[in-house]
Design an enzyme around this catalytic site. Sequence first.
Site, PDB file in Angstrom:
ATOM      1  N   HIS A  61      -0.898 -31.549  14.577  1.00  0.00           N
ATOM      2  CA  HIS A  61      -0.018 -32.186  15.577  1.00  0.00           C
ATOM      3  C   HIS A  61       0.566 -33.516  15.092  1.00  0.00           C
ATOM      4  O   HIS A  61      -0.143 -34.499  14.911  1.00  0.00           O
ATOM      5  CB  HIS A  61      -0.808 -32.414  16.870  1.00  0.00           C
ATOM      6  N   HIS A  63       4.553 -35.918  15.417  1.00  0.00           N
ATOM      7  CA  HIS A  63       5.950 -36.023  15.881  1.00  0.00           C
ATOM      8  C   HIS A  63       6.708 -36.818  14.824  1.00  0.00           C
ATOM      9  O   HIS A  63       6.607 -38.048  14.796  1.00  0.00           O
ATOM     10  CB  HIS A  63       6.050 -36.806  17.199  1.00  0.00           C
ATOM     11  N   GLU A 141      10.503 -28.338  20.839  1.00  0.00           N
ATOM     12  CA  GLU A 141       9.973 -28.791  22.128  1.00  0.00           C
ATOM     13  C   GLU A 141      10.905 -28.454  23.300  1.00  0.00           C
ATOM     14  O   GLU A 141      12.117 -28.695  23.236  1.00  0.00           O
ATOM     15  CB  GLU A 141       9.748 -30.303  22.100  1.00  0.00           C
ATOM     16  N   SER A 145      11.971 -31.475  33.903  1.00  0.00           N
ATOM     17  CA  SER A 145      11.324 -31.008  35.137  1.00  0.00           C
ATOM     18  C   SER A 145      12.317 -30.802  36.278  1.00  0.00           C
ATOM     19  O   SER A 145      11.927 -30.394  37.368  1.00  0.00           O
ATOM     20  CB  SER A 145      10.243 -32.015  35.554  1.00  0.00           C
ATOM     21  N   HIS A 179       6.357 -29.358  26.405  1.00  0.00           N
ATOM     22  CA  HIS A 179       5.891 -30.733  26.280  1.00  0.00           C
ATOM     23  C   HIS A 179       4.598 -31.002  27.025  1.00  0.00           C
ATOM     24  O   HIS A 179       3.615 -31.418  26.419  1.00  0.00           O
ATOM     25  CB  HIS A 179       6.970 -31.763  26.675  1.00  0.00           C
ATOM     26  N   HIS A 206       1.136 -30.479  25.063  1.00  0.00           N
ATOM     27  CA  HIS A 206       0.250 -31.594  25.433  1.00  0.00           C
ATOM     28  C   HIS A 206      -0.402 -31.221  26.756  1.00  0.00           C
ATOM     29  O   HIS A 206       0.242 -30.624  27.621  1.00  0.00           O
ATOM     30  CB  HIS A 206       1.047 -32.882  25.640  1.00  0.00           C
ATOM     31  N   GLU A 209      -3.553 -35.614  28.983  1.00  0.00           N
ATOM     32  CA  GLU A 209      -3.691 -36.682  28.000  1.00  0.00           C
ATOM     33  C   GLU A 209      -4.235 -37.967  28.628  1.00  0.00           C
ATOM     34  O   GLU A 209      -5.097 -38.619  28.050  1.00  0.00           O
ATOM     35  CB  GLU A 209      -2.322 -36.929  27.355  1.00  0.00           C
ATOM     36  N   ASP A 308      -1.255 -36.963  15.698  1.00  0.00           N
ATOM     37  CA  ASP A 308      -0.143 -37.312  16.576  1.00  0.00           C
ATOM     38  C   ASP A 308       0.929 -37.997  15.713  1.00  0.00           C
ATOM     39  O   ASP A 308       0.829 -37.976  14.479  1.00  0.00           O
ATOM     40  CB  ASP A 308      -0.596 -38.195  17.751  1.00  0.00           C
TER      41      ASP A 308
HETATM   42  O1  MCF Z   1       1.652 -37.324  21.834  1.00  0.00           O
HETATM   43  C1  MCF Z   1       2.277 -38.543  22.067  1.00  0.00           C
HETATM   44  C2  MCF Z   1       1.924 -38.964  23.471  1.00  0.00           C
HETATM   45  N1  MCF Z   1       2.186 -37.936  24.461  1.00  0.00           N
HETATM   46  C3  MCF Z   1       3.390 -37.331  24.641  1.00  0.00           C
HETATM   47  N2  MCF Z   1       4.440 -37.295  23.885  1.00  0.00           N
HETATM   48  C4  MCF Z   1       4.686 -37.826  22.695  1.00  0.00           C
HETATM   49  C5  MCF Z   1       3.761 -38.434  21.842  1.00  0.00           C
HETATM   50  N3  MCF Z   1       4.412 -38.925  20.795  1.00  0.00           N
HETATM   51  C6  MCF Z   1       5.691 -38.620  20.940  1.00  0.00           C
HETATM   52  N4  MCF Z   1       5.886 -37.932  22.068  1.00  0.00           N
HETATM   53  C7  MCF Z   1       7.228 -37.465  22.497  1.00  0.00           C
HETATM   54  C8  MCF Z   1       7.303 -36.144  23.184  1.00  0.00           C
HETATM   55  O2  MCF Z   1       7.296 -35.089  22.289  1.00  0.00           O
HETATM   56  O3  MCF Z   1       7.757 -38.362  23.410  1.00  0.00           O
HETATM   57  C9  MCF Z   1       8.824 -37.746  24.084  1.00  0.00           C
HETATM   58  C10 MCF Z   1       8.574 -36.254  23.993  1.00  0.00           C
HETATM   59  O4  MCF Z   1       9.662 -35.682  23.352  1.00  0.00           O
HETATM   60  C11 MCF Z   1       8.970 -38.254  25.475  1.00  0.00           C
HETATM   61  S1  MCF Z   1       7.564 -38.037  26.515  1.00  0.00           S
HETATM   62  C12 MCF Z   1       8.175 -37.819  28.117  1.00  0.00           C
HETATM   63 FE    FE Z   2       1.794 -35.719  20.707  1.00  0.00          FE
END
Ligand code: MCF
Ligand code: FE
Length: 403
Positions: A61, A63, A141, A145, A179, A206, A209, A308
């Site tokens: 995992h 990003h 992704e 909502s 997401h 996710h 969390e 992450d």
């Molecule tokens: O994992 C971490 C924390 N939790 C959720 N989302 C993300 C994280 N790092 C980046 N993200 C991204 C997610 O994929 O943040 C964006 C999304 O595209 C906005 S979250 C509403």
């Molecule tokens: Fe993440």
Amino acid sequence: MKILLADAIFTDGTIYRNHGIVFDKTIIEVSSNDELRSRYGAQCVELGEGSVILPGLVNAHVHLEFSANRTTLTYGEFMPWLSSVIASRDELINECDDECTTRAVEMMLSNGITAFGAVSSYGFDLDPCFKASQKVVYFNELIGSDPAMADALYANFQERLFASQELKRSGFYPSIAIHSPYSVHRILIQKALKHAKEKDLRVTAHFMESPAEREWLDTDSGPFRPFFENFLKQTRAANTAEEFLSYFKEIPTLFTHAVQASHDELSVIAQNGHSIIHCPISNRLLGNGVLDLKPLEDKNIPLLCGTDGLSSNYTLDLFEEMKIALFMHPHDDLLSLSQKLWRGVTSLAAAALKLNCGKIMSGYDADILVMRVNYPINGQLPLHLINQKGIIESIYIEGERVK
Ligand code: MCF
Ligand code: FE
């Protein structure tokens, strides 16, 4: 064909002293050094004292599109972090060009990561991921909502998914990320998961969390409420946790975090063959609490360990992640926890991502790290390798030397 003779091979919980490996694209044989010397003679490369062969690490995992972040995002609690993401997203994403993404991919490689699961929010990391030397599970992704936006959001998601499916190379797997339960409408989730099932695509999400996510999903209140009211004119959570998990029946999914998951939710996760990705550094920096490992063990849920993104981490290094995990779970037996973490960054991570790597065993892809440690090797090697990493001397992916 290559033959490497090592001081030790460490794979899937077992240390093989004075063993070597025969491989080309895949691993052909693992045998004692004496046996290999007698059969292959001068073809053998003697790695010498302190050499350790390990499977390449699998980071389930990350990003990559957020790799420009250093100090822009606010750490400490989830809601301020999320608000800072919303406020700085455009700037951060624009700053992360292909070069920035490639640096993050190379940072992972230099830390021994030979396969990763990348959650792509926009598709801007597609080219660097396709060109990476690692195996890549590329999770497009799906997020949103607002039911009024469902068609447009799905069309955009589909466009990115199809673009990633156009690119073909061995070791590149276009996949789907939902997401989270709070940010994706059920219409979208069900549509995407139907597609995943039909096309046998890998799925991640996710899940549970933060304490704020728990409260919002359970009671439509807490710090998420003003956020959803103000931004999206929404006064109710998009899904309950139970509803959310029910969509993933028969689709073994990699759920990230699960720090705030209940026993019942973990039972559903266990019954459906899902796995959990533990990201200890991210959890600490975003103030999300500590994942309780005991129920996962009791319920036999595969525990993976991931980094992450640089949006909630200061590095992309599974050695660092394992070290932090060791100290974050002070009541777990040290050596058993080390063993568990090693499986979570090798064999279990590869299995959950459906990759033919993560073990030094005949038939598996030759994704291999050759490490050098400057201390005597003993039965506590899994622990010592985390605390005293040593040097990664060479890296092979599908038998090709990449470092
Ligand atoms: O994992 C971490 C924390 N939790 C959720 N989302 C993300 C994280 N790092 C980046 N993200 C991204 C997610 O994929 O943040 C964006 C999304 O595209 C906005 S979250 C509403
Ligand atoms: Fe993440």
